[in-house]
Design a protein around this motif. Sequence first.
Motif, PDB file in Angstrom:
ATOM      1  N   ALA A 152     -57.332  79.799-111.733  1.00 61.56           N
ATOM      2  CA  ALA A 152     -56.213  80.640-111.109  1.00 61.56           C
ATOM      3  C   ALA A 152     -55.081  80.072-110.299  1.00 61.56           C
ATOM      4  CB  ALA A 152     -57.093  81.638-110.338  1.00 61.56           C
ATOM      5  N   PRO A 153     -54.053  80.877-110.399  1.00 60.51           N
ATOM      6  CA  PRO A 153     -53.009  80.175-109.292  1.00 60.51           C
ATOM      7  C   PRO A 153     -53.585  79.545-108.052  1.00 60.51           C
ATOM      8  CG  PRO A 153     -51.980  82.071-110.430  1.00 60.51           C
ATOM      9  CD  PRO A 153     -53.754  82.088-110.780  1.00 60.51           C
ATOM     10  N   GLU A 154     -53.119  78.755-107.365  1.00 60.94           N
ATOM     11  CA  GLU A 154     -53.701  78.109-106.185  1.00 60.94           C
ATOM     12  C   GLU A 154     -53.510  78.987-104.960  1.00 60.94           C
ATOM     13  OE1 GLU A 154     -53.555  74.053-103.449  1.00 60.94           O
ATOM     14  OE2 GLU A 154     -52.186  74.476-105.150  1.00 60.94           O
ATOM     15  N   GLY A 155     -54.984  79.151-104.397  1.00 63.30           N
ATOM     16  CA  GLY A 155     -54.793  80.329-103.367  1.00 63.30           C
ATOM     17  C   GLY A 155     -54.989  81.513-103.657  1.00 63.30           C
ATOM     18  N   SER A 156     -54.947  82.043-104.805  1.00 61.56           N
ATOM     19  CA  SER A 156     -54.992  83.415-105.275  1.00 61.56           C
ATOM     20  C   SER A 156     -56.401  84.220-105.272  1.00 61.56           C
ATOM     21  CB  SER A 156     -54.339  83.520-106.604  1.00 61.56           C
ATOM     22  OG  SER A 156     -54.752  83.003-107.769  1.00 61.56           O
ATOM     23  N   ILE A 157     -57.183  83.236-105.532  1.00 63.76           N
ATOM     24  CA  ILE A 157     -58.899  83.440-105.436  1.00 63.76           C
ATOM     25  C   ILE A 157     -59.362  83.123-104.058  1.00 63.76           C
ATOM     26  CG2 ILE A 157     -61.051  83.689-106.446  1.00 63.76           C
ATOM     27  CD1 ILE A 157     -58.776  85.069-107.908  1.00 63.76           C
ATOM     28  N   ILE A 158     -59.667  84.053-103.133  1.00 65.79           N
ATOM     29  CA  ILE A 158     -60.164  83.563-101.897  1.00 65.79           C
ATOM     30  C   ILE A 158     -61.758  83.054-101.949  1.00 65.79           C
ATOM     31  CG2 ILE A 158     -60.750  84.404 -99.439  1.00 65.79           C
ATOM     32  CD1 ILE A 158     -57.850  84.388-100.259  1.00 65.79           C
ATOM     33  N   SER A 159     -62.623  83.829-102.769  1.00 66.31           N
ATOM     34  CA  SER A 159     -63.927  83.223-103.017  1.00 66.31           C
ATOM     35  C   SER A 159     -64.344  83.749-104.394  1.00 66.31           C
ATOM     36  CB  SER A 159     -64.830  83.813-101.991  1.00 66.31           C
ATOM     37  OG  SER A 159     -66.006  83.480-102.035  1.00 66.31           O
ATOM     38  N   THR A 160     -65.531  83.161-104.733  1.00 65.90           N
ATOM     39  CA  THR A 160     -66.016  83.823-106.033  1.00 65.90           C
ATOM     40  C   THR A 160     -67.729  84.128-105.748  1.00 65.90           C
ATOM     41  OG1 THR A 160     -64.493  82.753-107.514  1.00 65.90           O
ATOM     42  CG2 THR A 160     -66.553  83.247-108.333  1.00 65.90           C
ATOM     43  N   ALA A 161     -68.184  85.212-106.145  1.00 66.40           N
ATOM     44  CA  ALA A 161     -69.626  85.389-106.036  1.00 66.40           C
ATOM     45  C   ALA A 161     -70.049  85.200-107.586  1.00 66.40           C
ATOM     46  CB  ALA A 161     -69.793  86.912-105.732  1.00 66.40           C
ATOM     47  N   SER A 162     -70.751  84.276-107.717  1.00 65.04           N
ATOM     48  CA  SER A 162     -71.347  83.872-109.354  1.00 65.04           C
ATOM     49  C   SER A 162     -72.565  82.923-109.047  1.00 65.04           C
ATOM     50  CB  SER A 162     -70.120  83.107-109.948  1.00 65.04           C
ATOM     51  OG  SER A 162     -70.343  82.393-111.102  1.00 65.04           O
ATOM     52  N   PRO A 163     -73.248  83.144-110.215  1.00 66.66           N
ATOM     53  CA  PRO A 163     -74.279  81.940-110.432  1.00 66.66           C
ATOM     54  C   PRO A 163     -73.548  80.681-110.991  1.00 66.66           C
ATOM     55  CG  PRO A 163     -74.046  83.583-112.608  1.00 66.66           C
ATOM     56  CD  PRO A 163     -73.119  84.098-111.374  1.00 66.66           C
ATOM     57  N   ASP A 164     -74.349  79.696-110.690  1.00 66.65           N
ATOM     58  CA  ASP A 164     -73.867  78.391-111.231  1.00 66.65           C
ATOM     59  C   ASP A 164     -74.081  78.366-112.577  1.00 66.65           C
ATOM     60  OD1 ASP A 164     -73.298  75.721-111.671  1.00 66.65           O
ATOM     61  OD2 ASP A 164     -73.918  74.940-109.766  1.00 66.65           O
ATOM     62  N   ASN A 165     -73.064  78.672-113.229  1.00 66.88           N
ATOM     63  CA  ASN A 165     -73.412  78.608-114.788  1.00 66.88           C
ATOM     64  C   ASN A 165     -73.747  77.366-115.458  1.00 66.88           C
ATOM     65  OD1 ASN A 165     -73.188  81.499-115.735  1.00 66.88           O
ATOM     66  ND2 ASN A 165     -71.415  81.392-114.377  1.00 66.88           N
ATOM     67  N   THR A 166     -73.049  76.420-114.999  1.00 70.62           N
ATOM     68  CA  THR A 166     -73.451  75.165-115.467  1.00 70.62           C
ATOM     69  C   THR A 166     -74.774  74.670-115.146  1.00 70.62           C
ATOM     70  OG1 THR A 166     -71.335  74.296-115.203  1.00 70.62           O
ATOM     71  CG2 THR A 166     -72.740  72.561-115.201  1.00 70.62           C
ATOM     72  N   ALA A 204     -65.491  80.617-126.442  1.00 73.81           N
ATOM     73  CA  ALA A 204     -65.170  79.667-125.735  1.00 73.81           C
ATOM     74  C   ALA A 204     -64.075  79.660-124.543  1.00 73.81           C
ATOM     75  CB  ALA A 204     -64.876  78.374-126.946  1.00 73.81           C
ATOM     76  N   THR A 205     -63.972  80.735-124.195  1.00 75.35           N
ATOM     77  CA  THR A 205     -62.994  81.105-123.188  1.00 75.35           C
ATOM     78  C   THR A 205     -63.389  81.501-121.792  1.00 75.35           C
ATOM     79  OG1 THR A 205     -62.709  83.199-123.997  1.00 75.35           O
ATOM     80  CG2 THR A 205     -61.141  81.665-124.905  1.00 75.35           C
ATOM     81  N   SER A 206     -64.589  82.453-121.767  1.00 75.31           N
ATOM     82  CA  SER A 206     -65.090  82.804-120.719  1.00 75.31           C
ATOM     83  C   SER A 206     -65.479  81.568-119.942  1.00 75.31           C
ATOM     84  CB  SER A 206     -66.155  84.051-120.847  1.00 75.31           C
ATOM     85  OG  SER A 206     -66.840  84.442-119.748  1.00 75.31           O
ATOM     86  N   ALA A 207     -65.202  81.591-118.734  1.00 73.43           N
ATOM     87  CA  ALA A 207     -65.973  80.515-117.689  1.00 73.43           C
ATOM     88  C   ALA A 207     -67.508  80.629-117.482  1.00 73.43           C
ATOM     89  CB  ALA A 207     -65.211  80.634-116.295  1.00 73.43           C
ATOM     90  N   SER A 208     -68.099  81.832-117.478  1.00 74.93           N
ATOM     91  CA  SER A 208     -69.701  81.757-117.380  1.00 74.93           C
ATOM     92  C   SER A 208     -70.090  81.296-118.614  1.00 74.93           C
ATOM     93  CB  SER A 208     -69.869  83.153-117.112  1.00 74.93           C
ATOM     94  OG  SER A 208     -69.483  84.200-118.125  1.00 74.93           O
ATOM     95  N   ILE A 209     -69.623  81.589-119.740  1.00 75.88           N
ATOM     96  CA  ILE A 209     -70.154  81.179-121.022  1.00 75.88           C
ATOM     97  C   ILE A 209     -69.881  79.786-121.280  1.00 75.88           C
ATOM     98  CG2 ILE A 209     -70.396  81.469-123.554  1.00 75.88           C
ATOM     99  CD1 ILE A 209     -69.755  84.723-122.885  1.00 75.88           C
ATOM    100  N   THR A 210     -68.836  79.232-121.241  1.00 77.91           N
ATOM    101  CA  THR A 210     -68.511  77.798-121.408  1.00 77.91           C
ATOM    102  C   THR A 210     -69.237  77.097-120.347  1.00 77.91           C
ATOM    103  OG1 THR A 210     -66.440  78.093-119.969  1.00 77.91           O
ATOM    104  CG2 THR A 210     -66.142  78.210-122.413  1.00 77.91           C
ATOM    105  N   GLY A 211     -69.405  77.373-119.097  1.00 75.50           N
ATOM    106  CA  GLY A 211     -70.261  76.808-118.218  1.00 75.50           C
ATOM    107  C   GLY A 211     -71.672  76.541-118.519  1.00 75.50           C
ATOM    108  N   ARG A 212     -72.287  77.593-119.080  1.00 77.36           N
ATOM    109  CA  ARG A 212     -73.793  77.662-119.564  1.00 77.36           C
ATOM    110  C   ARG A 212     -73.529  76.498-120.691  1.00 77.36           C
ATOM    111  NH1 ARG A 212     -73.766  83.819-119.889  1.00 77.36           N
ATOM    112  NH2 ARG A 212     -73.249  84.293-117.828  1.00 77.36           N
ATOM    113  N   THR A 213     -72.768  76.605-121.622  1.00 75.38           N
ATOM    114  CA  THR A 213     -72.748  75.789-122.779  1.00 75.38           C
ATOM    115  C   THR A 213     -72.376  74.295-122.366  1.00 75.38           C
ATOM    116  OG1 THR A 213     -71.562  77.590-124.046  1.00 75.38           O
ATOM    117  CG2 THR A 213     -71.503  75.573-124.983  1.00 75.38           C
ATOM    118  N   THR A 214     -71.606  74.320-121.433  1.00 77.11           N
ATOM    119  CA  THR A 214     -71.403  72.684-121.169  1.00 77.11           C
ATOM    120  C   THR A 214     -72.628  72.118-120.376  1.00 77.11           C
ATOM    121  OG1 THR A 214     -69.249  72.995-120.807  1.00 77.11           O
ATOM    122  CG2 THR A 214     -70.126  71.394-119.459  1.00 77.11           C
ATOM    123  N   GLY A 215     -73.208  73.244-119.399  1.00 81.09           N
ATOM    124  CA  GLY A 215     -74.445  72.570-118.718  1.00 81.09           C
ATOM    125  C   GLY A 215     -75.516  72.356-119.696  1.00 81.09           C
ATOM    126  N   PHE A 216     -75.825  72.985-120.681  1.00 85.04           N
ATOM    127  CA  PHE A 216     -76.688  72.680-121.652  1.00 85.04           C
ATOM    128  C   PHE A 216     -76.460  71.462-122.413  1.00 85.04           C
ATOM    129  CE2 PHE A 216     -78.558  73.155-125.731  1.00 85.04           C
ATOM    130  CZ  PHE A 216     -79.947  73.480-125.755  1.00 85.04           C
TER     131      PHE A 216
END
Length: 387
Positions: A152-166, A204-216
Amino acid sequence: MEESDIMKKLLVLVLTLSLVLGMFACAAPAPAAEATEAPAAATEAPAATEAPAAAPLYIPVISKGFQHKFWQTVMLGSQDAAAKYGVEITFDGPPSESDISVQVDMLNAAMAKKPAALCLAALDTESVTEQLQTCKEEGIPVIGFDSGVPNAPEGSIISTASPDNTAAGALAADKMYAIESVAAAVAAATKDAPVVISVISQDATSASITGRTTGFVDEMFKLCDAAQPGLVSVTGHDKWNKASSSGDTAVEILVSIAATTSVTDCQAAAQAVIQKAPVAVFCTNSGSVDGMLAATADGSDLDRTSGRYKDMVVVGFDSGATLLNAIRNQWFYGAVTQDPYMIGYYAVELAYKAIQGETIPAVVDTGCQFYTVENMDNPDIAKLLYD
């Protein structure tokens, strides 16, 4: 009697009567004054009125979907946080995770209401970049959740609530490789008789799915390369492709991406993988899980005793009735589950704290666990599973 004496007596009598009458006059009460009311005030003071209550803070929550029970559980968490902090929320999401333009329309509609903050799980960052820039310029805090808003544009996202998908993907690889049959197959592989381990993802676009794929992929590559040095390669998609250092392959880690997020395309991706006779398969989300079940006669082909693919180990991700049933029947070995309730709860809580000017971390890990038929009914795991 002489006239003078008569006159004297009359005079005495008159004086006596006058004296008596004067005494009665003094004793008589004075006439009572008429009671009078105090004059009414010309105008009465207006009744005291309370100042109108301030409208609650408005925080729209825009997810990647709405129909799936995962998102329904996220919504429940966000509603409970809204009740705790006294804020007003709306929860919206497109019919499917392929409807990028629908999500953009929902975001535009929410921004038109001038929210105090905004929670967003973006399907595609490029599609919402302009809106995020506007939020930044107007001082509207944006909280990412689930996969958040990567790049996202720098500074536009203050925080993210997410599992560590990787980390979640790596956990799936560790649990899979710990299965005796998988580790034995890798150890026995040769360049003339290679084995395949696959990961199936719906996009291969969603960050959560690509993160899991990369981690695996990264973790499985490390584990297999320790057993087969220089003989491990990653194939199937340019984002993850990696040639073996020796040029030969004994273990192929195959990445399969469905053409779209539909069950039909996820099923086709699973069928293509099955044709490779993989030792094990990791399905990174509910879409790829459903595709695998559809490709295996609703999972019965994975029956450990008589199934057509009884020797293929499958690990899933998330929860849901079909996946839970597959694990209870041991068609799937197990799955990684995240905590959708806390994803929604933390998203709204972080938004509220951002409005109040509190310092909040850039990422809040909402956690994940690995479950099998042996532990899925344990209280700590059961509370994370949903039908």
